[in-house]
Design a protein around this motif. Structure first.
Motif, PDB file in Angstrom:
ATOM      1  N   LEU A 646     -13.787  -3.137   6.613  1.00 22.93           N
ATOM      2  CA  LEU A 646     -15.101  -4.017   6.112  1.00 22.93           C
ATOM      3  C   LEU A 646     -14.770  -5.335   6.528  1.00 22.93           C
ATOM      4  CD1 LEU A 646     -16.196  -2.154   2.789  1.00 22.93           C
ATOM      5  CD2 LEU A 646     -17.241  -1.959   4.901  1.00 22.93           C
ATOM      6  N   ALA A 647     -13.602  -5.850   6.239  1.00 25.29           N
ATOM      7  CA  ALA A 647     -13.517  -7.462   6.500  1.00 25.29           C
ATOM      8  C   ALA A 647     -13.658  -7.590   7.896  1.00 25.29           C
ATOM      9  CB  ALA A 647     -12.156  -7.669   6.140  1.00 25.29           C
ATOM     10  N   TRP A 650     -17.377  -7.592   9.136  1.00 22.22           N
ATOM     11  CA  TRP A 650     -17.870  -8.786   8.564  1.00 22.22           C
ATOM     12  C   TRP A 650     -17.600 -10.006   9.639  1.00 22.22           C
ATOM     13  CZ3 TRP A 650     -21.866 -10.779   6.610  1.00 22.22           C
ATOM     14  CH2 TRP A 650     -21.890 -12.248   6.077  1.00 22.22           C
ATOM     15  N   ALA A 677     -24.632 -16.112   0.785  1.00 20.42           N
ATOM     16  CA  ALA A 677     -24.146 -14.654   1.091  1.00 20.42           C
ATOM     17  C   ALA A 677     -22.900 -14.676   1.767  1.00 20.42           C
ATOM     18  CB  ALA A 677     -25.182 -14.076   1.797  1.00 20.42           C
ATOM     19  N   ARG A 678     -22.682 -15.740   2.863  1.00 23.20           N
ATOM     20  CA  ARG A 678     -21.533 -15.853   3.499  1.00 23.20           C
ATOM     21  C   ARG A 678     -20.170 -16.034   2.837  1.00 23.20           C
ATOM     22  NH1 ARG A 678     -21.872 -20.111   8.404  1.00 23.20           N
ATOM     23  NH2 ARG A 678     -22.291 -21.368   6.570  1.00 23.20           N
ATOM     24  N   GLN A 679     -20.415 -16.951   2.028  1.00 25.60           N
ATOM     25  CA  GLN A 679     -19.162 -17.500   1.110  1.00 25.60           C
ATOM     26  C   GLN A 679     -19.095 -16.094   0.067  1.00 25.60           C
ATOM     27  OE1 GLN A 679     -20.378 -20.863  -0.878  1.00 25.60           O
ATOM     28  NE2 GLN A 679     -20.198 -22.108   0.829  1.00 25.60           N
ATOM     29  N   THR A 680     -19.957 -15.563  -0.475  1.00 26.26           N
ATOM     30  CA  THR A 680     -19.891 -14.752  -1.424  1.00 26.26           C
ATOM     31  C   THR A 680     -19.231 -13.273  -0.685  1.00 26.26           C
ATOM     32  OG1 THR A 680     -22.013 -15.533  -2.495  1.00 26.26           O
ATOM     33  CG2 THR A 680     -21.069 -13.073  -3.189  1.00 26.26           C
ATOM     34  N   ILE A 681     -19.656 -12.883   0.275  1.00 20.50           N
ATOM     35  CA  ILE A 681     -18.962 -11.639   0.991  1.00 20.50           C
ATOM     36  C   ILE A 681     -17.637 -11.879   1.335  1.00 20.50           C
ATOM     37  CG2 ILE A 681     -19.185 -10.188   3.031  1.00 20.50           C
ATOM     38  CD1 ILE A 681     -22.460 -10.418   2.931  1.00 20.50           C
ATOM     39  N   SER A 682     -17.424 -13.000   1.955  1.00 19.88           N
ATOM     40  CA  SER A 682     -15.929 -13.460   2.306  1.00 19.88           C
ATOM     41  C   SER A 682     -15.059 -13.306   0.980  1.00 19.88           C
ATOM     42  CB  SER A 682     -15.851 -14.891   2.862  1.00 19.88           C
ATOM     43  OG  SER A 682     -16.655 -14.942   3.956  1.00 19.88           O
ATOM     44  N   ARG A 683     -15.357 -13.839  -0.097  1.00 17.17           N
ATOM     45  CA  ARG A 683     -14.731 -14.041  -1.336  1.00 17.17           C
ATOM     46  C   ARG A 683     -14.744 -12.789  -1.735  1.00 17.17           C
ATOM     47  NH1 ARG A 683     -17.242 -17.692  -3.588  1.00 17.17           N
ATOM     48  NH2 ARG A 683     -18.809 -16.384  -4.833  1.00 17.17           N
ATOM     49  N   GLY A 684     -15.551 -11.750  -1.887  1.00 19.15           N
ATOM     50  CA  GLY A 684     -15.642 -10.490  -2.207  1.00 19.15           C
ATOM     51  C   GLY A 684     -14.817  -9.556  -1.584  1.00 19.15           C
ATOM     52  N   MET A 685     -14.675  -9.690  -0.259  1.00 14.58           N
ATOM     53  CA  MET A 685     -13.624  -9.054   0.794  1.00 14.58           C
ATOM     54  C   MET A 685     -12.198  -9.152   0.268  1.00 14.58           C
ATOM     55  SD  MET A 685     -15.417  -7.186   2.744  1.00 14.58           S
ATOM     56  CE  MET A 685     -16.787  -6.598   3.508  1.00 14.58           C
TER      57      MET A 685
END
Length: 867
Positions: A646-647, A650, A677-685
């Protein structure tokens, strides 16, 4: 007449000398009291000056706290501002109101309270600042918090008032807190309150530190706004001084930085003279001008205040006797009179002593006659024990009829000693020599077989006689026949010794009690007092929680005559069994005269039972851990496998989305802007991968309980890197428990050979325990590392200011399933696993109580010798 004068010369001399010495002493005491009184005032005045200085500093610190809130929050709403300032107003009642007034030309920059905007470097903003400088800028109040409704309302321009405009200008030029002179604030009902305004400029985060390098930048750049505090002067001085003990000190506070007509700030009258007031010019009352005073200057923002303390006529000194010189004078006169009277009376009594001497001689003769008629043999020898001065006629019955007792004056002491055997004679001589050396009485019991009565036992007592001018004048004493008493005492002692031998060799504590639970007899000394003088309460031996049950069982023993027993555990984790056996009279079997109580330590038996139960629980936990690990590993493997995929997906899609944003503008993903969203998804990964690895570590620890797996112990572990990684991993939990976490590590630390993941687990367990022991956020946790002086050991210490560890808990630390946090979900396995890991690495895990509060945990590990 001249004869009487000569007889009482000493009394006259004492009277005259005593009067002179009394007057001199009274004058000296008066001077000392005056000096002490002035020192007491200096101490009291210093306390009040320090108190006012401290409260002023605390009040100005409130502005710094609000500025820190703005920097930390990076944007704050009105509700958050009110919550924060309400806390400050409750703690500091002298603060009238707190205001936040931003500059209009800074509203588009990254300031607290603004969501978005252009950066300070934006040309449009720079032009706006220049335009603002051309005219007086508006400083409207945006946020306000006050105790009353008289605070400046939102939207009011602070630059409309000349005094506040000048104050804002000074704050902007200095970049620090600026303070106004006294201003009368109009309250509802036309009442006025004397206040001062304090203004602190708030710059952008790049200008947040007051250093020499940033002062020039501050003068060139406008602040984002101002934090304004309004302080009630009367309440401020009242809060500072009211907590001190009333001593009769008046305090005048003046502003030296103001003009001569505006220097007066507040006059605090002593609570011992509440009606005192200062003059209109700010001077002390006229009646205080000749009193001791003390003046000090303190800095208040960019101004200087003077604090003047004056002692009132009612100033309280710590001296218990302020009029002691009169006491000395009167006491000296009385003592001189009494001493003179004593000398006169002593002279008169001396004349009566000659007559008393004759009376004493007659009484001594009467005593001699009485002593010679009793069976007890009185004797007296000189101090050197070289001759007998007196021996009673009853000595003939001990020495035999052939003993010559006539003309004993000057006889040798051998007459007295010859009646005893050789060894007993030596014992008596040693007792006499000891009396001569130490001056203490002696008593010895010796046998004698001479005389008319056969073998007899004599008690020989000797006493020193002292006269004036001589440490020892003579030795006197008596011989008393105690044969019957000695035989009865020996028989009783033999019987008691046999019973005591059986009684005392019992490993249990045994004692007998009566119907009131009082101890009659015990087989060993009790470890601590069990009642008052002459009273021994048996229930006081036991812990407080079992005393009532013990007394109830004891009453049942006396009522029924049956044996009773029960068990209990003490605070040091030992178990005891109490058995109570009734003791009946030989004639009346049904009547219980007393009860025998036996207290036995059964801790070892209980430990064997607990060990069996614990072994069964550990075996069950091993089987359970293997099953849990298998069930958790399956979904966790799927997470670990899919997270990298997934990373990568993305990362591949991110350029396309960036290009779409540049062409179409900002768009929303799941209710968030593309930037968020870009920061949240990167941090979530990243979080998914890291937490999946943490789950895998936890599963490995569960396997560790069921299986003795040494793992890979050949890794070179950098303790500094491990500790930094642990602090990052626990960052959220650290900020949840404390504001004072410190990681103190040297530049380079030697490596340790072992398992990196297991050492990380040990540090996590110890630091988490330290954080959870803190009572509040102000308590600190410090993690440090150092090498031993020998250079072969590395010591990591975790010090906390928590609640500490009780002694009974300290003895059980490290035992599996033992926990003090069962209510919050603790299992008692964290420290047990940590101890096991440290021992595998050849180290030691120690727990020590700090001197004041908290605990220090030391992890001692061997340093690796491999490069």
């Amino acid at each position: 007449m001249f004869d009487n004068l000569r007889r009482y010369t000493a009394a006259y001399a004492v009277a005259i000398g005593g009067l002179l010495m009394t007057c001199l002493s009274s004058w000296n005491v008066r001077q000392e009291l005056q000096t002490s009184h002035f020192k007491e005032f200096q101490w009291a005045a210093g306390d009040r000056i320090q108190a006012v200085h401290s409260v002023v500093d605390q009040g100005l610190d409130a502005l710094l706290e609000i500025r820190g809130l703005f920097y930390a929050a990076k944007g704050i709403e009105e509700q958050a501002f009110r919550v924060f300032t309400d806390s400050i107003l409750k703690r500091r009642p002298y603060i009238h109101s707190l205001l936040w007034a931003p500059l209009p030309n800074a509203s588009q920059r990254a300031l607290p309270g603004a969501a978005t905007g252009t950066s300070p470097a934006d040309p449009a903003v720079a032009n706006g600042r220049e335009d603002a400088i051309a005219g007086p800028p508006r400083v409207p109040v945006l946020l306000a918090a006050a105790r009353t409704e008289s605070a400046a309302a939102q939207g009011v321009d602070l630059n409309l008032t000349v005094e506040l405009a000048a104050l804002l200008r000074r704050a902007r030029e200095s970049g620090n807190i600026a303070v106004s002179s006294r201003i009368d604030l109009v309250q509802p009902g036309n009442a006025t309150v004397p206040v001062i305004y304090a203004v602190l400029p708030v710059y952008s985060p790049g200008h947040s530190h007051s250093t020499a390098a940033t002062l020039g930048a501050r003068r060139q750049a406008d602040p984002l706004g101002f934090v304004v505090g309004v302080y009630d002067i009367e309440e401020l001085v009242h809060v500072a001084i009211n907590l001190l003990e009333p001593r009769g000190v008046e305090v005048l506070v003046r502003d030296d930085s103001a003009g001569s007509d505006k220097q007066f700030l507040h006059f605090y009258a002593s609570r011992l003279e509440p009606r005192a007031t200062s003059t209109a010019s700010g001077r002390m009352p006229v009646y205080d001008e000749d009193q001791p005073r003390m003046e000090a200057r303190i800095p208040v923002g960019d101004r200087n205040w003077s604090i003047i303390c004056v002692a009132t006529h009612n100033f309280r000194s710590a001296e218990a006797f302020t009029e002691a010189h009169w006491t000395v004078l009167v006491g000296g006169f009385l003592f001189t009179a009494l001493l003179t009277f004593y000398l006169v009376r002593s002279r008169r009594e001396l004349e009566n002593r000659i007559q008393l001497t004759l009376t004493i001689y007659e009484r001594e003769e009467l005593f001699r006659q009485l002593a010679e008629t009793v069976d007890v043999v009185f004797w007296a020898i000189n101090a050197e024990a070289t001759r007998i001065e007196y021996i009673g006629p009853a000595f003939r019955q001990l020495a035999g009829r052939e003993a010559m007792l006539d003309g004993l004056a000057g006889a040798a002491p051998s007459l007295l000693l010859d009646v005893f055997a050789s060894d007993d004679r030596h014992t008596l001589l040693e007792a006499i020599r000891q009396l001569q050396a130490e001056g203490e009485r002696f008593t010895v019991v010796l046998p004698v077989s001479r005389g008319e009565r056969g073998l007899r036992w004599l008690r020989v007592c000797g006493f020193p006689v002292r006269e004036a001018g001589s440490p020892l004048s003579r030795i006197v004493g008596f011989l008393e026949d105690i044969t019957e008493h000695k035989l009865a005492e020996d028989a009783l002692r033999d019987s008691e010794a046999k019973l005591r031998t059986l009684f005392n060799h019992s490993p249990d504590l045994i004692f007998t009690v009566d119907g009131e639970a009082r101890i009659l007899l015990t087989n060993r000394p009790l470890p601590y007092p069990v009642g008052g003088v002459g009273e021994k309460r048996s229930e006081l031996i036991l812990p407080a929680e079992v005393r009532e049950g013990y007394l109830e069982k004891l009453r049942q023993v006396f009522r029924s005559g049956r044996i009773e027993h029960f068990q209990y555990n003490s605070s040091d984790a030992t178990w005891w069994e109490i058995r109570m056996v009734p003791i009946s009279s030989a004639n009346v079997v049904t009547t219980v005269m007393a009860a025998m109580v036996v207290i036995t330590d059964i801790t070892e038996n209980r430990k064997l039972q607990w060990q069996a139960i614990r072994s069964a629980r550990l075996a069950s936990l091993g089987v359970l851990s293997a099953g849990i690990a298998h069930e958790i590993n399956n979904p966790n493997h799927a997470i670990l496998a899919n997270a990298p995929l997934l990373a990568r997906i993305w990362q591949d899609a991110l350029p396309i989305l960036n290009e779409y944003e540049q062409e179409q503008g900002s768009f929303m993903l799941a209710g968030l802007s593309f930037e968020q969203a870009r920061q949240t998804i990167s941090r979530g990964m990243r979080d998914i991968a890291e937490n999946a690895k943490r789950i895998q570590k936890i599963v490995d620890n569960l396997k560790h309980l069921g299986k003795q797996d040494r793992g890979h112990m050949n890794e070179l572990a950098d303790i500094g890197k491990i500790l930094h990684a642990v602090v990052i991993l626990l960052d959220t939990r650290i900020h949840k428990h404390t504001d004072a976490f410190t990681l103190d590590l040297p530049t380079a630390l030697p490596t340790v050979k072992g398992n990196v993941q297991q050492l990380e687990q040990v540090f996590i367990n110890v630091i988490v325990n330290a954080l959870e022991s803190l009572p509040d956020r102000s308590s600190s946790v410090k993690v440090s590392a150092r090498t031993e002086q020998a250079g072969n050991r590395l010591i990591v210490q975790v010090e906390d200011q928590g609640k500490g560890i009780a002694e009974e808990v300290m003895a059980q630390i490290g035992e599996p399933f033992f926990t003090t946090k069962a209510d919050s979900g603790g299992t008692g396995l964290g420290l047990s696993i940590s101890l096991s890991i440290v021992e595998k690495h050849g180290g030691v895990l120690r727990f020590e109580a700090n001197h004041h509060l908290g605990t220090t945990v030391s992890i001692d590990l061997p340093i690796s010798t491999e490069e």
